[in-house]
Design a protein around this motif. Structure first.
Motif, short mmCIF file in Angstrom:
data_model
loop_
_atom_site.label_atom_id
_atom_site.label_comp_id
_atom_site.label_asym_id
_atom_site.label_seq_id
_atom_site.Cartn_x
_atom_site.Cartn_y
_atom_site.Cartn_z
N ARG B 337 35.92 56.36 51.90
CA ARG B 337 35.46 55.17 52.62
C ARG B 337 34.02 55.28 53.10
N LEU B 338 33.50 56.49 53.02
CA LEU B 338 32.07 56.63 53.29
C LEU B 338 31.28 56.49 52.00
N SER B 339 31.80 57.07 50.93
CA SER B 339 31.02 57.10 49.70
C SER B 339 31.17 55.82 48.89
N ARG B 340 32.25 55.71 48.10
CA ARG B 340 32.31 54.54 47.21
C ARG B 340 32.60 53.24 47.95
N LYS B 341 33.14 53.33 49.15
CA LYS B 341 33.39 52.09 49.88
C LYS B 341 32.39 51.85 50.98
N GLY B 342 31.49 52.85 51.18
CA GLY B 342 30.57 52.68 52.30
C GLY B 342 29.10 52.86 51.96
N GLY B 343 28.83 53.47 50.82
CA GLY B 343 27.44 53.66 50.42
C GLY B 343 26.75 54.80 51.13
N VAL B 344 27.54 55.68 51.79
CA VAL B 344 26.92 56.83 52.46
C VAL B 344 27.19 58.07 51.63
N ILE C 48 22.42 39.87 43.76
CA ILE C 48 22.44 39.24 42.44
C ILE C 48 22.15 40.29 41.36
N SER C 49 21.11 41.06 41.58
CA SER C 49 20.77 42.05 40.55
C SER C 49 21.84 43.13 40.49
N ALA C 50 22.46 43.43 41.65
CA ALA C 50 23.56 44.40 41.63
C ALA C 50 24.72 43.85 40.80
N GLY C 51 24.97 42.56 40.95
CA GLY C 51 26.05 41.93 40.18
C GLY C 51 25.77 41.98 38.70
N LEU C 52 24.53 41.60 38.34
CA LEU C 52 24.16 41.63 36.93
C LEU C 52 24.19 43.05 36.40
N GLY C 53 23.79 43.98 37.25
CA GLY C 53 23.81 45.39 36.86
C GLY C 53 25.21 45.83 36.51
N ALA C 54 26.18 45.38 37.31
CA ALA C 54 27.57 45.77 37.05
C ALA C 54 28.08 45.16 35.75
N VAL C 55 27.65 43.95 35.45
CA VAL C 55 28.06 43.32 34.19
C VAL C 55 27.67 44.23 33.03
N GLN C 205 31.26 39.97 40.42
CA GLN C 205 31.68 40.00 41.82
C GLN C 205 31.88 41.43 42.31
N ALA C 206 32.31 42.31 41.41
CA ALA C 206 32.42 43.71 41.80
C ALA C 206 31.02 44.27 42.10
N GLY C 207 30.07 43.92 41.24
CA GLY C 207 28.70 44.40 41.42
C GLY C 207 28.10 43.94 42.74
N THR C 208 28.33 42.68 43.08
CA THR C 208 27.77 42.18 44.34
C THR C 208 28.47 42.84 45.54
N ALA C 209 29.80 42.97 45.45
CA ALA C 209 30.54 43.55 46.57
C ALA C 209 30.12 45.00 46.81
N PHE C 210 30.03 45.76 45.72
CA PHE C 210 29.60 47.15 45.88
C PHE C 210 28.12 47.20 46.25
N GLY C 211 27.37 46.31 45.62
CA GLY C 211 25.92 46.34 45.81
C GLY C 211 25.51 46.14 47.26
N ARG C 212 26.20 45.21 47.95
CA ARG C 212 25.79 44.98 49.34
C ARG C 212 26.16 46.15 50.22
N ARG C 213 27.04 47.01 49.74
CA ARG C 213 27.36 48.23 50.50
C ARG C 213 26.50 49.41 50.05
N GLY C 214 25.61 49.13 49.11
CA GLY C 214 24.73 50.21 48.66
C GLY C 214 25.39 51.16 47.68
N VAL C 215 26.42 50.66 47.01
CA VAL C 215 27.12 51.50 46.05
C VAL C 215 26.89 50.92 44.66
N LYS C 216 26.58 51.79 43.72
CA LYS C 216 26.42 51.33 42.34
C LYS C 216 27.82 51.06 41.78
#
Lengths: 353, 444, 217
Positions: B337-344, C48-55, C205-216
């Motif tokens: 929840r920190l890494s893939r769900k949190g970006g930390v 947006i770019s995170a979403g496109l990136g995931a595509v 939508q996966a890309g945007t959801a992860f992207g806003r959390r800073g996750v690729k």
């Protein structure tokens, strides 16, 4: 030619050599897909065959089929064979006219009851009998009368075989083929617009040789001539495989003799012997001369889309209809989503712990 | 530091004492199905709909799941774990429900019973499957909706129900409340670690968890030392310190919202600019990403995790760390929840490297990291003990492969689960926390 | 009306109507369910770019997973690649598309198409066998999974037969080929073939959801 003279005597009388005759016999045998050993049998049968009585009726037609048969630029064995039959009635070719001609027809029918061959070219108007009459007799009635005591019917040309051009949409005369009127006699369809002459004589030669009906395909056509499609026998086939196509009639591909598929050639769906027998004494055939096959030996070839539309082109319907389908789908989608959202709201509102 | 932690054995004893058959709600079968469906309907939105409509049933997600990998039991394929939700969606919410209804079986109480095992015992919601899905389907989000539905139908496992009710009704967890926190603060004060308890105004509001107070008071003490060292204007509130959220774990919305609300209201009241989350993955996830959405308005403060805080303080020059020169190596276990769900993911590594530690990565790391095996409240479930241990073995194997001297993690839940796994299997690699490692290396 | 005329005329039109109708119905119906706007403070704002990136990025698995799903990864690419080559670069197909789209593109020699079509068929059969035998896939499969394979497999097989003029008369094979494509078009919106459309929004939508959390993603 006397009626009791057999074909061999007649041909010799006409100056046809034994060698020439055998050559014709082997060609005929190969046309009919018989083994080489059958050549002598064919020769013997043909040489001793009695001249069968043939009655040729022309209904809604353009005389193209007769022209195909008779307009060869030099006399051929085929035409001699044709001469050799006892052609007792033929509008275009007979000398007699009026009541005399009709009397000859009736006499031949009476004399050869159950044995004569009825050749028909042209379609029969079945909508209004008045569209085409001969000596005041409608085509329909004349066909029924002539067919009653015949041995077999040869429907020459696509009109007689399948209705042909007169049958094309909207078919004002209600034109139909022979087989749609006559159900109780063997009918051999020799289709084509026109048919290849040697195919017509080949079928007659089969009669003379065996006295039987040749093997027919699902459309009543002799398998020996209509068993393979043009595409499979086309000399341009390698270009198709390589994907080399003429895009227009005057481009490089057209000049190089590439495949005409993209220009609407109907070779793949057309069954005829054009690519092997060719026309005008084996000179050429439409594809060789640079034009795609139009599929003239197939039923309703006139109505199966444009001659220049590729076979694989589909009729997609109008763009508006597709847009309409999309709009209907979107409306249903929005409706179903709204209903589902209402349900969700209700579920969220119902707080029960 | 010696902060009188409860021993792991005592804690395990406490878990063992929890009843496995506390009476749940008395509901008829029809009621349960109806309530499950209602809960599903509440949570089905466009995202879940697109996910349900896109699934190819390729089964790749099974290859990402530690429970499937450990058991090779096809029922543990993540795609299967949300099957009842998909059925419900197809039958009752999807655009083509009129069509699908003819081919899709309705959900039954028997299904719900079966899936209780699949989504509570056999899923830690770690979301590793989310990372493998070629269609980008958030499988773990769908399974969370499954827990929501099962909670609505009264199928929360007994042990989880006990702690959920405790948090909801008493605002304590494992018996840890304001009193226990106060006692800990006093003990720390006696050791010279100042914890500014219950201040009325502060920039930083620190949270902790019952697990920390009971098992890892050193981690709490370490956090306090770091905050003091960095000169933060901070506090911890005895009336709103619990970061853990059993509501989100069980799938029980009212409890989840209640627990979030306690924190948000208090943080606003004291004017906190930052709420600092303790080493707890799910707590961070809950407040950081769900908080504003559940409250219906943006939060008036930032929510940051300990690794983020420490990394930022080091960068800002407010925190200086000693650099190890003994060549010690560690591996960092990424809490899901920190890494893939949190970006930390980068911050903890930066912090460890700043202390001169060699960070050896496990074969699967960062967003692809394997779960500890007991997240999402699973460590309390007795029915899942075997599964947890098997999943832990995978983690253990990957850690062993690195040859690192110790495992560092940023989540007390991961930590306790790794320790229980080690306890069961006689594994000797030390499991420690990031915050304790940092506190031990504070430069003067 | 011959079978071929039906297949390339009304049959095709109806199939297309259902195809278009069903796709819009399903896409609009799913997306229009809508999701609450995420008001948590994003770590990264360029979603947006995170979403496109995931595509794009979801087209290949992460390193940690690749080894475990290599069979599906490789066959998946082989299948889609061979299928698209066969469908999009066979001259008669291009003429078919041109008849509605109004434009065309270069084709490949038939020999190559024959190879790709055979590869596609073989891979699809391999995937079918895997679905029927692999413990997880067999367990999770439902009728849709098999129907969807079947309705794609039949056009491939009939296409190869029509191409080689094997088994029946060409116009019959061509008509059957077209009809099988129409069955596929009709099934498309109702089954999982829809992934051809849905993959993009799902990955996005996966890309945007992860992207806003800073996750690729």
């Amino acid at each position: 030619m006397r009626k009791d003279q057999n074909l061999g005597e007649y041909l010799r009388m006409q100056g046809v050599s034994r060698r020439g005759f055998l050559k014709f016999c082997s060609a005929t045998a190969s046309l009919m897909a018989l083994p080489p050993s059958a050549v002598s049998q064919v020769a013997e049968a043909l040489a001793t065959a009695r001249r069968p009585s043939v009655i040729w009726m022309s209904f809604q037609e353009c005389t193209g089929c007769t022209e195909s048969l008779t307009r060869s630029h030099a006399p051929t064995l085929e035409s001699l064979i044709f001469d050799a039959i006892s052609l007792d009635y033929h509008h275009t070719l007979q000398a007699a006219a009026g009541h005399g001609a009709e009397a000859a027809r009736e006499a031949a029918m009476e004399e050869n009851k159950g044995e004569y061959i009825l050749v028909v070219d042209g379609s029969i108007p079945n909508g209004n009998n008045g569209y085409s009459t001969i000596a005041g007799i409608s085509n329909h009635d004349m066909l029924i009368e002539a067919a009653e005591n015949c041995f077999a019917i040869v429907a020459v040309g696509t009109c007689a075989a399948f209705g042909g051009l007169p049958n094309a949409d909207p078919n004002p005369t209600g034109a139909v083929s022979v087989s749609e009127i006559i159900k109780d006699k063997p009918i051999i369809n020799v289709s084509g617009c026109p048919p290849i002459p040697v195919v017509i004589t080949g079928v007659l030669a089969h009669f003379l040789t065996f006295g039987t009906i040749p093997e027919l395909d699902a459309l009543g056509r002799p398998v020996a001539f209509f068993g393979q499609n043009i595409h499979d026998r086309c000399y341009r086939r390698p270009f198709y495989e390589r994907g080399q196509f003429a895009e227009t009639f005057d481009d490089e591909g057209a000049r190089k003799g590439w495949c005409l598929y993209k220009l609407g050639c109907k070779g793949p769906t057309t069954y005829n012997a054009c690519a092997t027998l060719k026309w005008n004494q084996g000179t050429s055939f439409p594809i060789q001369s640079g034009h795609g096959c139009i599929g003239c030996s197939e039923p309703r070839f006139w109505d199966k889309g444009g001659f220049y539309d590729p076979i694989s082109a589909g009729q997609w319907g109008s763009r508006d209809a597709l847009l309409g389908a999309a709009a209907a789908g979107a409306a249903l989608g929005v409706g179903s989503a709204l209903a589902a959202r209402a349900r969700k709201k209700k579920a969220q509102a119902a707080e029960e712990i | 530091m010696n902060t009188e932690a409860m021993s792991l054995q005592d804690f395990r004893g406490k878990l063992r004492e929890m009843s496995v058959d506390t009476p749940g709600r008395d509901l008829t079968d029809e009621d349960r199905v109806r309530r499950a469906k209602k809960a599903f309907a509440q949570k089905l939105n466009g995202h879940r709909a697109v996910d349900m409509d896109t699934c190819l049933q390729c089964g790749m997600c099974a290859e990402a799941c530690h429970f499937y990998e450990a058991t090779q039991d096809e029922r543990y394929a993540p795609v299967y774990k949300f099957r009842p939700l998909r059925r419900f969606y197809r039958r009752e919410m999807s655009p083509m429900r009129w069509f699908y209804r003819a081919f899709t079986r309705d959900i039954t109480v028997a299904d719900l019973k079966e899936w209780q095992h699949l989504v509570y015992d056999a899923c830690t919601g770690c979301g590793r499957c989310d990372m493998i899905c070629p269609m980008g389907i958030k499988i773990s989000a769908a399974i969370r909706v499954m827990r929501h539905g099962l909670a609505g139908a009264g199928f929360v496992p007994s042990e989880m129900r006990i702690i959920r009710d405790e948090q909801r009704d008493k605002n304590t967890l494992f018996g840890v409340g304001a009193e226990q926190l106060r006692a800990l603060v006093e003990r720390l004060g006696a050791q010279g670690i100042n914890v500014p308890l219950d201040r009325e105004q502060a920039d930083v509001m620190l949270l902790t968890t019952a697990i920390e107070v009971l098992l890892f008071p050193d981690a709490f003490a370490a956090t306090a030392k770091i905050l003091n060292k960095a000169g933060a204007n901070w506090t911890i509130r005895s009336d709103a310190f619990e970061a853990a959220n059993v509501g989100i774990i069980t799938g029980d919305d009212p409890t989840m919202i209640l627990a979030i609300k306690r924190i948000v209201e208090k943080a606003s009241a004291i004017g906190a600019k930052t709420v600092l989350m303790p080493e707890s993955g799910h707590a961070y996830q809950t407040l950081r990403w769900e908080g504003a959405n559940e409250m219906g308005e943006p939060l008036s403060f930032d929510v940051i995790s300990i690794p983020e805080f420490v990394a930022a303080e080091i960068k800002a020059g407010r925190l200086n760390l000693k650099t190890q020169t003994n060549g010690a190596s560690v591996t960092y276990h990424d809490p899901c929840r920190l890494s893939r769900k949190g970006g930390v993911t980068q911050q903890p590594r930066d912090v460890l490297t700043a202390m001169g530690l060699e960070v050896r990565e496990t074969a699967s790391n960062r967003r692809e990291n394997y779960c500890c095996g007991g997240g999402c409240g699973e460590f309390v479930l007795k029915s899942a003990a075997d599964l947890r241990q098997k999943a832990f073995e995978i983690k253990k194997h990957e850690i062993d492969e690195t040859g690192a001297d110790a495992v560092v993690t940023g989540c007390s839940n991961c930590r306790v689960n790794l320790m229980i796994g080690a306890d069961n299997s006689g594994w000797r690699t030390p499991v420690t926390s990031l915050v304790e490692t940092v506190a031990a290396n504070l430069a003067d | 009306m011959t079978l071929l005329e039906f297949a390339s005329g009304p049959g095709l039109q109806w199939a297309l109507w259902i195809f278009v109708f069903g796709i819009t119905w399903r896409v609009v119906g799913a997306v229009f369910l809508l999701s609450r706007k995420d008001i948590s403070k994003p770590r990264h704002t360029n979603t947006i770019s995170a979403g496109l990136g995931a595509v794009w990025s979801r087209s290949s698995p992460a390193r940690a997973f690749e080894k475990k799903i290599r069979f599906q990864h490789v066959t998946g690419y082989a299948w889609h690649f061979a299928l698209f080559i066969s469908v999009l670069f066979f001259a008669p197909h291009i003429l078919f598309f041109e008849s509605v789209l109004g434009f065309s593109w270069p084709h490949l020699p038939n020999t190559i198409i024959l190879i790709t079509a055979i590869v596609a068929t073989a891979v699809l059969i391999a995937l079918l066998i895997r679905r029927a035998t692999h413990p997880v896939q067999r367990f999770i499969s439902n009728a849709d999974d098999y129907i969807s394979i079947f309705v794609v497999l039949v056009p491939l097989v009939t296409g190869i037969l029509a191409f080689t003029h094997f088994g029946a008369r060409y116009e019959t094979l061509l008509a059957v080929h077209l009809l099988s494509v129409e069955v596929m078009l009709i099934w498309f919106p109702f089954g999982k073939l829809m992934h051809m459309i849905m993959t993009i929004p799902a990955r996005f939508q996966a890309g945007t959801a992860f992207g806003r959390r800073g996750v690729k993603a």
